[in-house]
Scaffold this active site. Structure first.
Site, mmCIF file in Angstrom:
data_model
loop_
_atom_site.group_PDB
_atom_site.id
_atom_site.type_symbol
_atom_site.label_atom_id
_atom_site.label_comp_id
_atom_site.label_asym_id
_atom_site.label_seq_id
_atom_site.Cartn_x
_atom_site.Cartn_y
_atom_site.Cartn_z
ATOM 1 N N TYR A 19 0.692 -1.584 -0.055
ATOM 2 C CA TYR A 19 -0.181 -0.215 0.558
ATOM 3 C C TYR A 19 0.686 1.248 0.475
ATOM 4 O O TYR A 19 0.900 2.056 -0.579
ATOM 5 C CB TYR A 19 -1.017 -0.410 1.304
ATOM 6 C CG TYR A 19 -1.558 1.080 1.265
ATOM 7 C CD1 TYR A 19 -2.530 1.717 0.490
ATOM 8 C CD2 TYR A 19 -1.414 1.661 2.563
ATOM 9 C CE1 TYR A 19 -3.586 2.736 1.110
ATOM 10 C CE2 TYR A 19 -1.955 4.245 2.309
ATOM 11 C CZ TYR A 19 -2.858 3.436 1.815
ATOM 12 O OH TYR A 19 -3.946 4.715 2.179
ATOM 13 N N GLU A 41 -10.909 5.227 4.721
ATOM 14 C CA GLU A 41 -10.421 6.523 6.241
ATOM 15 C C GLU A 41 -11.499 5.951 6.961
ATOM 16 O O GLU A 41 -10.773 6.127 8.250
ATOM 17 C CB GLU A 41 -10.177 7.155 5.724
ATOM 18 C CG GLU A 41 -8.775 7.802 4.899
ATOM 19 C CD GLU A 41 -7.408 7.367 5.644
ATOM 20 O OE1 GLU A 41 -7.462 7.008 6.819
ATOM 21 O OE2 GLU A 41 -6.310 6.544 4.211
ATOM 22 N N TRP A 49 -5.291 0.809 10.806
ATOM 23 C CA TRP A 49 -4.983 0.981 8.986
ATOM 24 C C TRP A 49 -4.965 -0.624 8.460
ATOM 25 O O TRP A 49 -5.543 -1.247 7.307
ATOM 26 C CB TRP A 49 -4.287 1.461 8.713
ATOM 27 C CG TRP A 49 -4.740 1.920 6.554
ATOM 28 C CD1 TRP A 49 -3.844 1.296 6.309
ATOM 29 C CD2 TRP A 49 -5.767 2.510 6.495
ATOM 30 N NE1 TRP A 49 -4.076 2.336 4.963
ATOM 31 C CE2 TRP A 49 -4.817 2.261 5.005
ATOM 32 C CE3 TRP A 49 -7.179 2.932 6.635
ATOM 33 C CZ2 TRP A 49 -5.835 3.003 4.023
ATOM 34 C CZ3 TRP A 49 -7.538 3.037 5.663
ATOM 35 C CH2 TRP A 49 -7.367 3.288 4.542
#
Length: 191
Positions: A19, A41, A49
């Protein structure tokens, strides 16, 4: 490519490294991607995350690959089905936020031509390039994320507080917060 001399937060997991290396901080003007990242988000609120990244394909499947018009048209029954069967974080408010955020994006697209035009106007259509030497220098929020958060809330968006929006701006490349030693920092990628 591993970021051994770069951003330490990304080195804990191969998914995080991928990522970081391929997406984080890369400027995007694609409305579907901007919409996807806004919702991911928001889904992260209170979580890590990596948890969201591991469920990303589940989110894409549940929310029609974040097609804005399809998400705006989701019925209550379809949202309930996603809540009960989707490979996502099963939080009713976060799931319903995808639909309301899609409706808000549609209105922005009518008013600004695209969601990208709306978002990028806040930085005069140029990324903000920071020069941190350590991830500990990065703020959790700033005046820009507060301004955008306030405007998004006024337009009906959910899960768009200033901390979430700061992370979002990093994710979509409006803010380059790669540390200066990271090969992915904008100034290290220039020819």
């Amino acid at each position: 490519m591993s970021q051994e001399s770069g951003c330490s937060w990304a080195q804990s997991d191969p998914i995080m490294m991928t990522y970081h290396d391929q997406e984080w901080g890369v400027p995007s003007h694609d409305d579907t991607y901007l919409f996807e990242m806004l919702n991911l988000e928001g889904a992260q609120a209170g979580l890590s995350w990596i948890t969201i990244l591991k469920k990303r394909e589940g989110y894409r499947k549940a929310f029609r690959h974040f097609d804005i018009d399809q998400c705006a048209a989701l019925s209550d029954a379809e949202l309930d089905e996603i809540l009960s069967t989707g490979e996502i974080i099963r939080n009713r408010l976060k799931v319903k936020a995808v639909r309301s955020n899609a409706i808000s994006v549609q209105k922005i697209q009518e008013d600004f031509g695209s969601f990208s035009n709306y978002m990028w106007q806040f930085t005069d259509f140029k990324p903000i390039i920071n020069h941190w030497t350590s991830v500990t220098q990065m703020p959790a929020q700033d005046a820009l994320s507060e301004k955008i958060s306030k405007d998004l809330k006024k337009r009906g968006f959910k899960f768009v507080g200033p901390v979430i929006i700061y992370s979002y701006l990093q994710a979509i490349g409006m803010i380059d917060d790669h540390v200066i030693t990271c090969p992915s920092h904008t100034e290290n990628k220039r020819p």
